[in-house]
Design an enzyme around this catalytic site. Sequence first.
Site, PDB file in Angstrom:
ATOM      1  N   PHE A 191       0.866  -1.189   0.003  1.00 61.08           N
ATOM      2  CA  PHE A 191       0.164  -0.059  -0.003  1.00 61.08           C
ATOM      3  C   PHE A 191       1.066   1.376   0.188  1.00 61.08           C
ATOM      4  CE2 PHE A 191      -2.162  -3.277   2.315  1.00 61.08           C
ATOM      5  CZ  PHE A 191      -2.945  -3.699   1.528  1.00 61.08           C
ATOM      6  N   GLY A 225       0.001  -8.826  -4.203  1.00 61.06           N
ATOM      7  CA  GLY A 225      -1.127  -9.567  -3.891  1.00 61.06           C
ATOM      8  C   GLY A 225      -2.326  -9.098  -4.808  1.00 61.06           C
ATOM      9  N   ILE A 259     -10.126  -3.241 -18.756  1.00 58.06           N
ATOM     10  CA  ILE A 259     -10.001  -3.901 -17.619  1.00 58.06           C
ATOM     11  C   ILE A 259      -9.226  -5.297 -18.193  1.00 58.06           C
ATOM     12  CG2 ILE A 259     -11.109  -5.316 -16.039  1.00 58.06           C
ATOM     13  CD1 ILE A 259     -11.353  -2.114 -15.840  1.00 58.06           C
ATOM     14  N   ASN A 299      -8.290  -8.027 -16.253  1.00 60.25           N
ATOM     15  CA  ASN A 299      -8.682  -9.271 -15.591  1.00 60.25           C
ATOM     16  C   ASN A 299      -9.871  -8.752 -14.721  1.00 60.25           C
ATOM     17  OD1 ASN A 299      -9.380 -11.231 -13.656  1.00 60.25           O
ATOM     18  ND2 ASN A 299      -7.379 -12.160 -14.112  1.00 60.25           N
ATOM     19  N   GLN A 304      -9.274  -5.535  -6.341  1.00 59.15           N
ATOM     20  CA  GLN A 304      -8.376  -4.394  -6.239  1.00 59.15           C
ATOM     21  C   GLN A 304      -9.269  -3.117  -5.834  1.00 59.15           C
ATOM     22  OE1 GLN A 304      -5.338  -4.362  -5.363  1.00 59.15           O
ATOM     23  NE2 GLN A 304      -4.422  -3.360  -6.877  1.00 59.15           N
ATOM     24  N   GLY A 328      -5.151   1.569 -14.593  1.00 60.25           N
ATOM     25  CA  GLY A 328      -4.901   1.149 -13.559  1.00 60.25           C
ATOM     26  C   GLY A 328      -6.211   1.496 -12.144  1.00 60.25           C
ATOM     27  N   VAL A 329      -5.865   0.421 -11.315  1.00 61.04           N
ATOM     28  CA  VAL A 329      -6.934   0.242 -10.378  1.00 61.04           C
ATOM     29  C   VAL A 329      -6.627   0.181  -8.959  1.00 61.04           C
ATOM     30  CG1 VAL A 329      -8.490  -0.889 -12.226  1.00 61.04           C
ATOM     31  CG2 VAL A 329      -6.997  -2.332 -10.647  1.00 61.04           C
ATOM     32  N   GLY A 330      -5.241   0.497  -8.794  1.00 65.56           N
ATOM     33  CA  GLY A 330      -4.720   0.121  -7.397  1.00 65.56           C
ATOM     34  C   GLY A 330      -5.349   1.122  -6.398  1.00 65.56           C
ATOM     35  N   GLU A 331      -5.398   2.284  -6.833  1.00 60.65           N
ATOM     36  CA  GLU A 331      -5.711   3.549  -6.110  1.00 60.65           C
ATOM     37  C   GLU A 331      -6.850   4.309  -6.018  1.00 60.65           C
ATOM     38  OE1 GLU A 331      -1.523   5.326  -4.980  1.00 60.65           O
ATOM     39  OE2 GLU A 331      -1.652   4.873  -7.113  1.00 60.65           O
TER      40      GLU A 331
HETATM   41 MO1  MOS Z   1       1.200   3.366  -3.953  1.00 66.25          MO
HETATM   42  S1  MOS Z   1       0.784   4.470  -2.179  1.00 66.25           S
HETATM   43  O1  MOS Z   1       1.788   4.366  -5.226  1.00 66.25           O
HETATM   44  O2  MOS Z   1       2.184   2.037  -3.482  1.00 66.25           O
END
Ligand code: MOS
Length: 728
Positions: A246, A473, A620, A622, A629, A692-695
């Site tokens: 994170f 992950g 997308i 997957n 995510q 991008g989907v992480g944040e």
């Molecule tokens: Mo993230 S806060 O760009 O690992």
Amino acid sequence: MSSSRPGTVGTAVDRVDGPAKTTGGARYAAEFGYEGTAYAALTYATVTRGRITAMETKAAREVPGVVAVITHLDAPPLKPPPTPSPLRMETMATATSVNCLNTPEVHWNGQPIAVVVAESPEAARHAAELVETTYETLPFSADFAAEQDNAEPQKSSLLQHASGRKGDAEAALAAAPVGVDLRFTTPRHHHNALEPHATTAVWEDGRLTVHDSCQNVGWVRAHLAHRFGIPADDVRVVSPYVGGAFGGKTAVWPGTVLTALAARVTGRPVRMALSREGVYRATGGRQPSVQRLALGAERDGRLTALVHTSTAATGRVGGWAEQITSVARHLYDAENIHHQQHQVELDTISTTIIRAPGESIGSFALESAMDELAYELGMDPVEVRMRNEPEKNPIDGKPFAHRQLRECFEAGASAFGWSARTPEPRSMRERGWLVGWGTAAAYHPAWLMPANVTVRLDADGSVLVRCGFHELGMGAATAQGQIAADALDVPFEAVTVEYGDTQLPTGPGAGGSAQTASVARSLTAACEKLTKAVGTPREGESYAQVLARTGRDHAEASAGSDTRVGKAVGQVKFMARHFNDQRRWVRAASGAHFCEVRVDPDTGETRVSRWLAVFDAGRIVNTRTTASQLRGGIVMGLGLALTEQTLLDPRTGRIVNPSLSEYHVPVHADVPPIDVRCLDAPDPTMPLGVLGVGEVGITGVAAAVANALHHATGRRLYDLPLTLDKLL
Ligand code: MOS
């Protein structure tokens, strides 16, 4: 590309790392079993600022099984950490300027001041607590509330806008027929990854191998090589599995360096996993902030003024500034905009990036204020947002590469049943609960990072993709495997993806929600080169069959930015391209949250009972890992909204809740079913159309909850976390 097979991109392919993780086969940084491994633990300073005048290590040394107690009195010299500069990206790995165990000076309460090595982790931890330290203390300030008026305006950097101005926002605000002028506060946070920061370090013939729980093997390698004064080629960093990060494992914290140092001193493989308390003492978290958010509007809801200013605290010994006010540049088409970040340094550990650094807490202020404005206007909160949806980037008129926020709100409102909401606060009740519905926008910029990729196709149809990217992950290897399978016309099962190792071509770190698109750019380029080299298949023939028919056993191709440690040319080329892109377009993922909360009118207990969000995250790759995510971002946002805060006692500079029993992350019972949907519309300017989907998932969540709480109770809260004592 031949098309004999249905593509896997856009489907719910099972994660390749799933079986290893569910059967215990996946080995994390503290699970590599070298012969003769010793275990390390840290001793942490108990003063905030001062100088060590004496250390008594006898009791620690006498603990059975203790191998070494290393302090600044006997530690070998290390080079000081390099000053971070975006022009040499690997220097961004510097978490703190403090050269731990090479100085008697203490700069934060919790700074590592000794490392104990023992035959067991228990003995090491016990002995580490027996080290007795005497200090000469020095004056300090760790009080954000007391220091925030001393904050300095932050300057824009190569990587972020700390300020911006269009028109005269203050004058427009004063003249606006309708307006709000609000103050918000947000606390410190920690990442609380399931896996603590952990390192296993082994020296062999002057060469260092490190298994590290990290987000950027290349940066860790560069940092360790610099600190120990050895060539980068003599350091190998391996990080195949990471149990969550994170942002907290992007920079290199002292634990990693001191594990390598302990291995060097003892001549043994050394493993160290930080205790949960150690994670709070020796790794940094999110900046605390205070924000002003003022909006002025015409009676028809059109914004005339948007002011967003923030003050946040970093450590005096380092810290990354969050782009708290950047959302003000992008979300609404106000005629006049002013945003400015301020920063103040405190005698604390460095702060660092944490999921959507800036946007997550900046959107809390902006999206809460939009809701309050909607009430002032007597308009629906979705309608106010739609009236102010811009055609171009509001502050500078740059085109959006792609933007479907309006579509997200329309689809979300319809699926949630928003039209059944009665606008009056406290107007919805069910079986004794006050019920409230809230909405907020999500927004996160899309980035690209340098990535070097090699891909190999064998005549038997197997494919090997190699790139030093990261799997924290989120399903990164699965996504890249899908992209390669489609590009080379092989089944997904035929693809092996190697990642998380500095022996591979240098990849991007996992961060900025940029990894999927960044690797995809080089991977698709490498696959294109490879298929060209293989030649055109005949009707019904695969590329692998072409290889076999033409008597070749394999073909290989590489693509990338040639960015490696010490390769300045690649970094400059990459940056030039980056700035060119930034001049042309604004690229971002966005979304619309809709939620329902229930509040007990007597106790103020808040339960989030329903969540639906629609995102525009480009193409997308997957569907399953993407939904996970985004859902994970929302869950983390629920913690940000309702329970999470790192409490630092300003009188002592010490974090007083360094444990999961006192720092409350959401548990299953706190999380309702979360319905996540994606528009799945490719961004034409991004590799494969991926944004991008992480944040993006976490942005807007705290505001949606606050807005729902206001709707349920009639009370609007401006200070995170939104705990029940503030409601009553
Ligand atoms: Mo993230 S806060 O760009 O690992």
